[in-house]
Write an enzyme that holds these catalytic residues in place. Structure first.
Site, PDB file in Angstrom:
ATOM      1  N   ARG A 279      12.061  -5.884   4.449  1.00 29.34           N
ATOM      2  CA  ARG A 279      11.834  -4.454   4.129  1.00 29.34           C
ATOM      3  C   ARG A 279      12.868  -3.556   4.800  1.00 29.34           C
ATOM      4  NH1 ARG A 279       6.090  -1.837   5.327  1.00 29.34           N
ATOM      5  NH2 ARG A 279       6.492  -2.650   7.418  1.00 29.34           N
TER       6      ARG A 279
ATOM      7  N   ARG B 185       0.690  -8.622  13.889  1.00 30.73           N
ATOM      8  CA  ARG B 185       0.063  -7.657  12.969  1.00 30.73           C
ATOM      9  C   ARG B 185      -0.797  -8.373  11.926  1.00 30.73           C
ATOM     10  NH1 ARG B 185       5.075  -4.914  10.677  1.00 30.73           N
ATOM     11  NH2 ARG B 185       3.650  -3.708   9.402  1.00 30.73           N
TER      12      ARG B 185
ATOM     13  N   LYS C 120       0.836  -1.215   0.000  1.00 30.15           N
ATOM     14  CA  LYS C 120       0.000   0.000   0.000  1.00 30.15           C
ATOM     15  C   LYS C 120       0.866   1.259   0.000  1.00 30.15           C
ATOM     16  CE  LYS C 120      -1.869  -1.130   3.970  1.00 30.15           C
ATOM     17  NZ  LYS C 120      -1.030  -2.314   4.284  1.00 30.15           N
TER      18      LYS C 120
ATOM     19  N   ARG D  51      -9.017   0.877   9.445  1.00 26.06           N
ATOM     20  CA  ARG D  51      -8.607  -0.489   9.789  1.00 26.06           C
ATOM     21  C   ARG D  51      -9.635  -1.200  10.641  1.00 26.06           C
ATOM     22  NH1 ARG D  51      -2.674   0.571   9.277  1.00 26.06           N
ATOM     23  NH2 ARG D  51      -1.644  -1.372   9.749  1.00 26.06           N
TER      24      ARG D  51
ATOM     25  N   ARG E  37      12.182  -1.538  10.419  1.00 34.02           N
ATOM     26  CA  ARG E  37      11.212  -1.052  11.398  1.00 34.02           C
ATOM     27  C   ARG E  37      11.151  -1.982  12.595  1.00 34.02           C
ATOM     28  NH1 ARG E  37       5.793   0.505   8.121  1.00 34.02           N
ATOM     29  NH2 ARG E  37       4.859  -0.710   9.797  1.00 34.02           N
TER      30      ARG E  37
HETATM   31  P1  AP5 Z   1       4.960  -1.643   1.755  1.00 34.76           P
HETATM   32  O1  AP5 Z   1       4.577  -0.793   0.595  1.00 34.76           O
HETATM   33  O2  AP5 Z   1       5.807  -1.049   2.811  1.00 34.76           O
HETATM   34  O3  AP5 Z   1       3.682  -2.354   2.375  1.00 34.76           O
HETATM   35  P2  AP5 Z   1       2.483  -1.731   3.194  1.00 34.76           P
HETATM   36  O4  AP5 Z   1       1.242  -2.386   2.688  1.00 34.76           O
HETATM   37  O5  AP5 Z   1       2.522  -0.233   3.173  1.00 34.76           O
HETATM   38  O6  AP5 Z   1       2.852  -2.315   4.627  1.00 34.76           O
HETATM   39  P3  AP5 Z   1       2.964  -1.651   6.076  1.00 34.76           P
HETATM   40  O7  AP5 Z   1       3.662  -2.662   6.948  1.00 34.76           O
HETATM   41  O8  AP5 Z   1       3.557  -0.290   6.050  1.00 34.76           O
HETATM   42  O9  AP5 Z   1       1.529  -1.588   6.464  1.00 34.76           O
HETATM   43  P4  AP5 Z   1       0.960  -1.694   7.828  1.00 34.76           P
HETATM   44  O10 AP5 Z   1      -0.422  -1.497   7.423  1.00 34.76           O
HETATM   45  O11 AP5 Z   1       1.182  -2.824   8.707  1.00 34.76           O
HETATM   46  O12 AP5 Z   1       1.810  -0.588   8.650  1.00 34.76           O
HETATM   47  P5  AP5 Z   1       1.430   0.880   9.054  1.00 34.76           P
HETATM   48  O13 AP5 Z   1       2.654   1.681   8.982  1.00 34.76           O
HETATM   49  O14 AP5 Z   1       0.206   1.343   8.368  1.00 34.76           O
HETATM   50  O15 AP5 Z   1       5.708  -2.944   1.137  1.00 34.76           O
HETATM   51  C1  AP5 Z   1       6.240  -3.946   1.992  1.00 34.76           C
HETATM   52  C2  AP5 Z   1       7.573  -4.470   1.381  1.00 34.76           C
HETATM   53  O16 AP5 Z   1       7.294  -5.151   0.168  1.00 34.76           O
HETATM   54  C3  AP5 Z   1       8.592  -3.380   1.041  1.00 34.76           C
HETATM   55  O17 AP5 Z   1       9.857  -3.868   1.320  1.00 34.76           O
HETATM   56  C4  AP5 Z   1       8.400  -3.163  -0.487  1.00 34.76           C
HETATM   57  O18 AP5 Z   1       9.603  -2.725  -1.093  1.00 34.76           O
HETATM   58  C5  AP5 Z   1       7.976  -4.540  -0.938  1.00 34.76           C
HETATM   59  N1  AP5 Z   1       7.012  -4.502  -2.021  1.00 34.76           N
HETATM   60  C6  AP5 Z   1       5.938  -3.663  -2.129  1.00 34.76           C
HETATM   61  N2  AP5 Z   1       5.219  -3.957  -3.244  1.00 34.76           N
HETATM   62  C7  AP5 Z   1       5.873  -5.018  -3.829  1.00 34.76           C
HETATM   63  C8  AP5 Z   1       5.609  -5.793  -5.006  1.00 34.76           C
HETATM   64  N3  AP5 Z   1       4.550  -5.543  -5.792  1.00 34.76           N
HETATM   65  N4  AP5 Z   1       6.459  -6.822  -5.305  1.00 34.76           N
HETATM   66  C9  AP5 Z   1       7.535  -7.079  -4.499  1.00 34.76           C
HETATM   67  N5  AP5 Z   1       7.832  -6.372  -3.381  1.00 34.76           N
HETATM   68  C10 AP5 Z   1       6.991  -5.360  -3.048  1.00 34.76           C
HETATM   69  O19 AP5 Z   1       1.017   0.671  10.605  1.00 34.76           O
HETATM   70  C11 AP5 Z   1       1.970   0.422  11.613  1.00 34.76           C
HETATM   71  C12 AP5 Z   1       1.276   0.412  12.977  1.00 34.76           C
HETATM   72  O20 AP5 Z   1       0.671   1.707  13.229  1.00 34.76           O
HETATM   73  C13 AP5 Z   1       0.116  -0.578  13.110  1.00 34.76           C
HETATM   74  O21 AP5 Z   1       0.567  -1.868  13.481  1.00 34.76           O
HETATM   75  C14 AP5 Z   1      -0.720   0.091  14.210  1.00 34.76           C
HETATM   76  O22 AP5 Z   1      -0.148  -0.103  15.498  1.00 34.76           O
HETATM   77  C15 AP5 Z   1      -0.598   1.574  13.882  1.00 34.76           C
HETATM   78  N6  AP5 Z   1      -1.655   2.039  12.958  1.00 34.76           N
HETATM   79  C16 AP5 Z   1      -1.475   2.546  11.702  1.00 34.76           C
HETATM   80  N7  AP5 Z   1      -2.648   2.865  11.162  1.00 34.76           N
HETATM   81  C17 AP5 Z   1      -3.597   2.577  12.076  1.00 34.76           C
HETATM   82  C18 AP5 Z   1      -5.017   2.672  12.082  1.00 34.76           C
HETATM   83  N8  AP5 Z   1      -5.699   3.121  11.015  1.00 34.76           N
HETATM   84  N9  AP5 Z   1      -5.673   2.270  13.187  1.00 34.76           N
HETATM   85  C19 AP5 Z   1      -5.015   1.811  14.279  1.00 34.76           C
HETATM   86  N10 AP5 Z   1      -3.667   1.690  14.329  1.00 34.76           N
HETATM   87  C20 AP5 Z   1      -2.967   2.060  13.228  1.00 34.76           C
END
Ligand code: AP5
Length: 222
Positions: A125, A169, A15, A86, A158
């Site tokens: 990552r 997660r 995403k 979420r 991270r």
């Molecule tokens: P990446 O693009 O980083 O994936 P992502 O879907 O953005 O994953 P995140 O881990 O950032 O999402 P998340 O939802 O868990 O974390 P967030 O920061 O929102 O890609 C992942 C890897 O794959 C990278 O290395 C990339 O290079 C590679 N890649 C990407 N696309 C590819 C492809 N097509 N082919 C091959 N490789 C690829 O949340 C973190 C924490 O914050 C949560 O756990 C929670 O505690 C809190 N939080 C955040 N939002 C909320 C909310 N709305 N409500 C409550 N708590 C929240």
């Protein structure tokens, strides 16, 4: 009227990678994960309250998240919501927030991908914590290991990309976020489109462009 879009998918689905790319297509990105990490880095009250939840791989409480998003949402360009909503409560709050700002209902794009590949993506990552730009040691490596191609910043792993937190997660996604698929699919009109997120980055971008183009007229009409 702005045509706002929710990127829905498990942790590691890609995403954030796609949201960064879509900045060049006129969308503004609101990433709740990046906003929370920024608050923690600045030592704000919100950052302090979110810290424990994030370290455990749990969701931060809905009221904190919705208030943070409401502050970040400004008039103008269409927004890509990355990592939000979420929970069902967050999805309802987003519908209400957008309506109160004179914007239409958001539409959702589901990044479809299985759990083993999500784990591989998260464990490999490397992140620029300042800009949120991400790389992968196998799928999308930087030119020089540990250094961001764009701004030369150090890349780090991270703290929540450790194996036991990754597992939590992924469980939390299944329990609390997966029900949003039905929320966005429910009649009278589905607001959900799926993309195959197992494809290489450029192919996923292409699918998203097509999905957004095909749906744009009907979305804007609603
Ligand atoms: P990446 O693009 O980083 O994936 P992502 O879907 O953005 O994953 P995140 O881990 O950032 O999402 P998340 O939802 O868990 O974390 P967030 O920061 O929102 O890609 C992942 C890897 O794959 C990278 O290395 C990339 O290079 C590679 N890649 C990407 N696309 C590819 C492809 N097509 N082919 C091959 N490789 C690829 O949340 C973190 C924490 O914050 C949560 O756990 C929670 O505690 C809190 N939080 C955040 N939002 C909320 C909310 N709305 N409500 C409550 N708590 C929240």
């Amino acid at each position: 009227m702005a045509s706002d879009v929710v990127f829905l998918g498990g942790p590691g689905a890609g995403k954030g990678t796609q949201a960064q790319i879509f900045r060049d297509h006129g969308y503004r990105q609101i990433s709740t994960g990046d906003l929370l990490r920024d608050n923690r880095a600045r030592g704000t009250e919100l950052g302090k309250r979110a810290e424990g939840y994030m370290q455990r791989g749990e969701l931060v409480p809905d009221d904190l998240i919705v208030e943070m998003v409401a502050k970040a949402l400004t008039d103008g360009a269409s927004v890509l919501f990355d990592g939000f909503p979420r929970t069902i409560a967050q999805a309802r709050a987003l519908d209400e927030l957008l309506a109160s700002r004179g914007r239409g209902l958001p539409h959702a794009i589901l990044f479809e991908i299985d759990r083993p590949l999500l784990e591989e993506r998260l464990l490999g990552r490397w992140t620029n914590l300042r800009t949120g730009r991400v790389y992968h040691e196998k799928f999308n490596p930087p030119k020089v290991a540990g250094i961001d191609d764009e701004d030369g910043s150090e890349l780090v792993q991270r703290e929540d990309d450790k194996p036991d937190i990754v597992k939590r997660r992924l469980d939390v996604f299944e329990e609390q976020t997966r029900p949003l698929v039905e929320y966005y699919r429910k009649p009278p009109a589905s607001r959900l489109v799926s993309v195959d997120a197992t494809q290489p980055i450029e192919r996923v971008t292409q699918q998203l462009l097509e999905a957004l183009k095909i749906r744009a007229s009907s979305w804007i009409a609603q």
